[in-house]
Design an enzyme around this catalytic site. Structure first.
Site, PDB file in Angstrom:
ATOM      1  N   ILE A  63      17.188  23.061   5.645  1.00 59.63           N
ATOM      2  CA  ILE A  63      16.860  23.901   4.167  1.00 59.63           C
ATOM      3  C   ILE A  63      16.696  25.270   4.363  1.00 59.63           C
ATOM      4  O   ILE A  63      16.634  25.867   3.040  1.00 59.63           O
ATOM      5  CB  ILE A  63      15.148  24.281   5.307  1.00 59.63           C
ATOM      6  CG1 ILE A  63      15.261  25.821   6.358  1.00 59.63           C
ATOM      7  CG2 ILE A  63      14.128  23.259   5.446  1.00 59.63           C
ATOM      8  CD1 ILE A  63      13.906  26.110   6.627  1.00 59.63           C
TER       9      ILE A  63
ATOM     10  N   GLU B 240      13.565  33.663  12.429  1.00 53.87           N
ATOM     11  CA  GLU B 240      12.535  34.693  12.186  1.00 53.87           C
ATOM     12  C   GLU B 240      12.812  35.853  12.278  1.00 53.87           C
ATOM     13  O   GLU B 240      13.375  36.806  12.063  1.00 53.87           O
ATOM     14  CB  GLU B 240      11.115  33.808  12.548  1.00 53.87           C
ATOM     15  CG  GLU B 240      11.165  32.621  11.591  1.00 53.87           C
ATOM     16  CD  GLU B 240       9.873  32.239  11.806  1.00 53.87           C
ATOM     17  OE1 GLU B 240       8.851  31.487  11.928  1.00 53.87           O
ATOM     18  OE2 GLU B 240      10.342  30.911  12.749  1.00 53.87           O
TER      19      GLU B 240
END
Ligand SMILES: Cc1cc2nc3c(=O)[nH]c(=O)nc-3n(C[C@H](O)[C@H](O)[C@H](O)COP(=O)(O)OP(=O)(O)OC[C@H]3O[C@@H](n4cnc5c(N)ncnc54)[C@H](O)[C@@H]3O)c2cc1C
Lengths: 327, 690
Positions: B455, B655
């Protein structure tokens, strides 16, 4: 998106003839505002008349020290013009503080002055808006109005005019050149170009159908003047003004115009009068700025703009003074 | 050896030259364009969809609404069950879709569709006094809704110092550069998709559930994706409507959401409100930690952001209470956005720790060191590689923290006030089982297939490096193939687990293949050798608390005249173990930190309470940080051997960088100005509200 026709005007007469040939025709400058609004369905013209290649892209410095800037001149070129930077620094700074490099390269001076408000409800056809859909009501007043106007607004509309350029032009006492469809040339002081909303917020300027903005004239700045433009915004680049100020300061006068607070560039005439020829403290400047807001109509989320404006004007005048350029 | 090296992306050239093909860009014959119509009321019932005017345009092929749409079956969230009922649960919910031969006609058709409603009352504001708040059993990612250790109230009553504060974060939207995009085609009972998602296998599974067909009948190609951040983890309402249109018209249908549509037809992060109470002895020892977290879900589906989950694991305390409450609002079901739960929750906890440090007159770094737990506070599990202290100390050294004068509002030069702040970071280790296939050809080349997706993180390159390493052959002989559901069951790009999960399967398949090649004396037979590995049985036992850690150190300047904040320097130190690719790891950490600054200073989706509207639904109005907002940015990695817990070594990094970074900014703003901003974002008027 509604199908529309595109025409490129070859001369101003032809442009005016085209744009007055049907009621839903509009001029197109760089398109950075108009085309966005067409994509959003806010504007649905049937004919778009491209005037960006008409011969109005001059930047002409006059012997008297003034300058003529063509309506089709791109924002980027104006901002980087050596003479503008030197003689009208608030103008150069205002332009450079607006949008992004890409948009400035595309945007024209006329288009910048005539760009529409960034009020989120104006831009969203699924919500009521008196400016877009007269009589439907203002969503911003009971809704999200933090970025909108505190003065010059009405109970029907609190939209601000978003242009940084216009604010600087106001401080330089610029005059807008308009070509009427019959070929007549009209001069409109920048402060008279935009109208306050009153109960007709959909009428935004004094221009009549077919009027073409061909340029702006800037008189020479006051002798020995220093000037700047400072913009408070939610990030340090690529954001419209929360509050901005253009200030031109000379020994005997001060000119102040604010952005982000009103439906048009807002000259602080009362403040200017109080401060002219004085050596005010920061608190004097704040008080004088607040005085210009006696008729303000602040809303819960944007009332902070008045005190912010007072602090900003005080800071800018302090900086201009200490820069040592005012003797 | 290639692994760990800073190799640039395999597809980088294709991307910058435009050769890389994204979902919307595949040429398809006879294709139709789909334009969804969003509800213009926040709550109500559709009484009529009048499509007469839209259908008058010969280019418009169909107008679909709840009366003529095929039936779908429940899959992941109720939001995906598009056009199944006349009920409107939120503004922007899809109530019709126009299908046309050109995109312009589809859009214009959508403007011509007339939808009538009966309106009901709506509620869109997160309110702690809301009488209908729910107490969910569990949160997202399976944490208990409430967990209690010891007696928090008694400990707070007995504490020398108590901090009791409320922090809020607004709704925030995922804004990947590529919006939701899909081309859908039906071939009998097979559904063929070019789709932008965060896991082609998961997409095949979920679309299969929606249509009542097995995942093997759903073929999902996801070669390149222009970002997700969580918005594309599961099929969005926007994507599903394209499959509905393809079904109704019998023709291939394509759709790409506009930026504005993304705000209601793809998921966002919930607004949160965290009340944090910390009790401490005067020496700084924490005696009580209480995190009361409020978030919202839609009225049609329960999604509970795990806002309090980081508080379970950060600091030692005998008394610990974490509670989640849920409001049901007439807004789209919020879903995950980079580091769900941890991002808003750690803004709250790490701000409160800073406030406690000031209340105790203790250095914020010292306070954290004093409360370092021996085992995970909420679970009691031993840690695997707890390196928070290492990160804090290394960061303090690099940043020059030791010379800091803690006095708030005491450093002014000209118009600028200067300040510094720090915050901790953590993110759990997730890893999932899945399949990968490796094949050797007699000509010495190798191919590896895994239903991974890149992504934008660089996973394709990292997986290729993992394959090259495991095979132990020259890189030029190895090809990696990702982005296709046909390659078998595989994890999502989510929970920072994608590359670790896919990489584990790739590694296992490649090691096994090498062994098989060796068995053949190094000569690959003429029909090749192929191994499919499955790591379902190789997963981490739940006997340890495994997390990545980090520490952010931030220097800001604040304009004393106006309250504008600029980040002069943000320095992060992270412990995540082995990096498969140093360059893309670094990029992920930096990207997370930038997103944290965005969250601190700009990001918020403004909700209009009266209209139930997300007001600022485009990138001119929804601000993210620009280069001008962040003058210095550094991410450093500490490699610690006991961090190598996943099958490919290392822990997730996608993250980690965002967690805590907003608190570091807010803490620095306090140090600069003496103003504690507890409600994000830190706007000029909030800084000025002294
Ligand atoms: C994301 C974004 C951020 C921005 N940020 C800023 C900012 O911070 N500050 C700022 O000042 N601006 C900002 N802008 C606005 C930008 O400056 C304007 O869009 C631009 O100046 C408009 O110029 P244009 O030539 O593209 O106008 P167009 O879009 O072509 O036209 C605008 C309007 O002017 C009319 N018009 C154009 N030329 C003429 C003419 N010669 N005579 C009569 N009417 C004419 C058109 O009919 C139309 O109504 C931003 C824009 C965007 C998209």
């Amino acid at each position: 998106m509604r199908a529309f026709r595109y025409a490129r005007a070859t001369d101003p007469g032809a442009a005016a003839a085209l744009v007055t040939s049907q009621p839903d025709a509009v001029y197109l400058g760089g398109g950075t505002n108009l085309v966005d609004l067409m994509k959003l369905g806010v504007l649905r013209p049937g004919l778009v008349v491209d005037v960006s290649r008409l011969p109005y892209d001059r930047i002409e410095h006059l012997p008297d020290g003034g300058v003529l800037i063509g309506g089709a001149a791109r924002n980027r070129r104006v901002a980087h013009d050596e003479g503008i930077r030197r003689r009208y620094p608030a103008l150069a700074r205002a332009l450079l503080s607006g949008a992004s490099g890409q948009i400035r390269s595309q945007a024209t001076v006329a288009g910048n002055l005539l760009q529409r408000t960034r009020c989120p409800y104006f831009q969203n056809t699924a919500t009521p808006c008196n400016k877009r859909d007269p009589g439907s009501g203002c969503s911003a007043i009971p809704g999200a109005h933090r970025d909108l106007g505190v003065i010059g607004t009405s109970e029907h509309c609190v939209a601000t005019h978003p242009s940084d350029l216009a604010v600087a032009l106001a401080a330089y006492d610029a005059v807008v050149e308009v070509r009427r469809p019959d070929g007549a040339e009209v001069l409109v002081p920048i402060g008279d170009l935009h109208r306050l909303p009153g109960d007709t917020p959909w009428i935004e300027t004094v221009l009549e159908p077919g009027d073409l903005v061909t340029g702006v004239q800037l008189p020479p700045p006051p002798d020995g003047a220093v000037a700047t433009y400072r913009k408070v915004r939610d990030r340090w680049s690529f954001a419209f003004a929360t509050v901005s100020v253009a200030a031109v300061l000379s020994t005997d006068q001060v000119r102040l115009a604010l952005g982000g607070v009103a439906p048009k560039p807002w000259r602080l005439t009362a403040t200017e009068r109080m401060l002219a020829g004085t050596d005010p403290s920061d608190d004097d400047v704040r008080a004088a700025t607040r005085a210009a807001f006696t008729d303000a109509r602040p809303l819960p989320e944007n009332a902070f703009k008045i005190e912010l404006a007072a602090d900003l004007v005080a800071a800018v005048l302090r900086d201009l003074r200490t820069a040592g350029a005012v003797r | 050896m290639t692994a760990g090296s800073g190799l640039s992306r395999l597809e980088g050239h294709d991307k910058v030259t435009g050769a890389a093909r994204y979902a919307y860009e595949y040429p398809v014959e006879d294709v139709l364009y789909v334009w969804p119509v969003g509800a213009t009321v926040a709550s109500g019932t559709v009484t009529e969809v009048d499509s007469t005017a839209a259908l008058a345009d010969p280019e418009v092929v169909a107008v679909i609404d709840h009366t003529n749409a095929p039936r779908l079956l429940p899959a992941v969230t109720a939001d995906e069950l598009v056009l199944q009922s006349p009920t409107v649960a939120y503004r922007g919910q899809i109530v019709a879709a126009v299908v046309a031969t050109t995109i312009e006609a589809a859009q214009e058709g959508a403007e011509q569709v007339l939808v009538r409603y009966v309106e009901h009352g709506h509620k869109v504001v997160l309110d702690p006094e809301d009488p209908d708040l729910e107490q969910p059993e569990t949160t997202n990612a399976g944490f208990p809704g409430t967990s209690i250790k010891g007696d928090v109230d008694a400990a707070l009553a007995a504490a020398d110092v108590v901090v009791d504060t409320v922090y809020t974060t607004p709704a925030q939207h995922n804004n990947p550069m590529e919006t939701v995009a899909i081309i859908a085609r039906w071939d009998g009972e097979r559904l063929l998709l070019h789709d932008s998602n965060q896991g082609p296998w998961a997409a095949a599974t979920a679309f299969g559930m929606l249509w009542g067909i097995p995942p093997s009948q759903v073929d999902v190609v996801t070669e390149h994706v222009g970002g997700g951040f969580g918005s594309k983890v599961w099929p969005t309402a926007g994507a599903v409507v394209a499959t509905v249109a393809a079904r109704v018209t019998g023709r291939p249908c394509k759709l790409m959401l506009t930026r504005q549509q993304m705000y209601t037809m793809a998921p966002a992060r919930t607004a949160t409100r965290s009340r944090i109470r910390l009790g401490a002895r005067s020496d700084g020892t924490l005696t009580a930690i209480d995190h009361d977290a409020l978030q919202y879900s839609s009225v049609i589906h329960e999604f509970v952001e795990q806002t309090g989950s980081a508080t379970r694991t950060m600091y030692a305390s005998d008394n610990l209470r974490i509670r989640h409450r849920l409001a049901r609002l007439n807004l789209p079901t919020p879903r995950v956005m980079r580091a769900p739960g941890k991002t808003p929750g750690m803004f709250a906890l790490e701000s409160a720790m800073d406030e406690l440090a000031y209340a105790l007159d203790l250095d914020p770094l010292a306070l954290r060191l004093r409360n370092e737990p021996a085992t995970e506070p909420a679970s009691g599990l031993p840690f695997d590689g707890r390196h928070l202290v290492d990160c804090l100390q290394a960061g303090a050294d690099k940043f020059g923290w030791a010379s800091r004068d803690p006095t708030p509002g005491a450093r002014r030069r000209g118009r600028w006030l200067f300040g510094t702040g720090l915050a901790s970071a953590m993110y759990p280790v997730y890893q999932q089982g899945g399949k990968a296939t490796a094949r050797a050809e007699p000509d010495g080349t190798f191919d590896v297939w895994v239903a991974a997706v890149d992504i934008g993180t660089g996973s394709r390159t990292a997986l290729w490096q993992a394959a090259v390493d495991a095979l132990g052959v020259p890189p030029s002989q190895v090809s990696i193939h990702i982005g296709h559901s046909a390659y078998g069951q595989a994890a999502l790009a989510g929970g920072s687990a994608g590359t670790a999960s896919w990489g584990g399967a790739v590694r296992k398949a490649c090691l096994e293949l090498s062994r098989r090649v060796a068995e053949h004396g190094g000569a690959v037979p003429s029909d090749g050798l192929e191994v499919t590995a499955d790591t379902a049985e190789d997963q981490l036992a739940p006997d340890r608390a495994r997390h990545s850690y980090g520490a952010h150190f931030c220097a800001v300047r604040v304009d004393a005249d106006t309250g504008q904040v600029r980040v002069d320097r943000l320095l992060g130190v992270f412990a995540h173990g082995h990096a498969l690719n140093a360059r893309t790891t670094h990029s992920q950490l930096l990207g997370g930190m930038v997103m944290g600054v965005s969250m601190a200073l700009c990001e918020q989706t403004v909700v209009d309470p009266r209209l139930g509207l997300f007001v600022n639904h485009d990138l001119a109005q929804y601000h993210v940080a620009t280069n001008a907002d962040i003058r210095g940015l550094e991410a450093h990695s500490l490699e610690r051997a006991d961090d190598d817990v996943t099958l490919v070594g290392g822990k997730g990094i996608g993250e980690l960088g965002i967690v805590g970074s907003a608190a570091a900014v807010a803490n620095a703003v306090f140090h600069a100005t003496g103003v504690r901003v507890r409600d994000l974002p830190i706007t000029p008027e909030r800084v000025r509200a002294r």
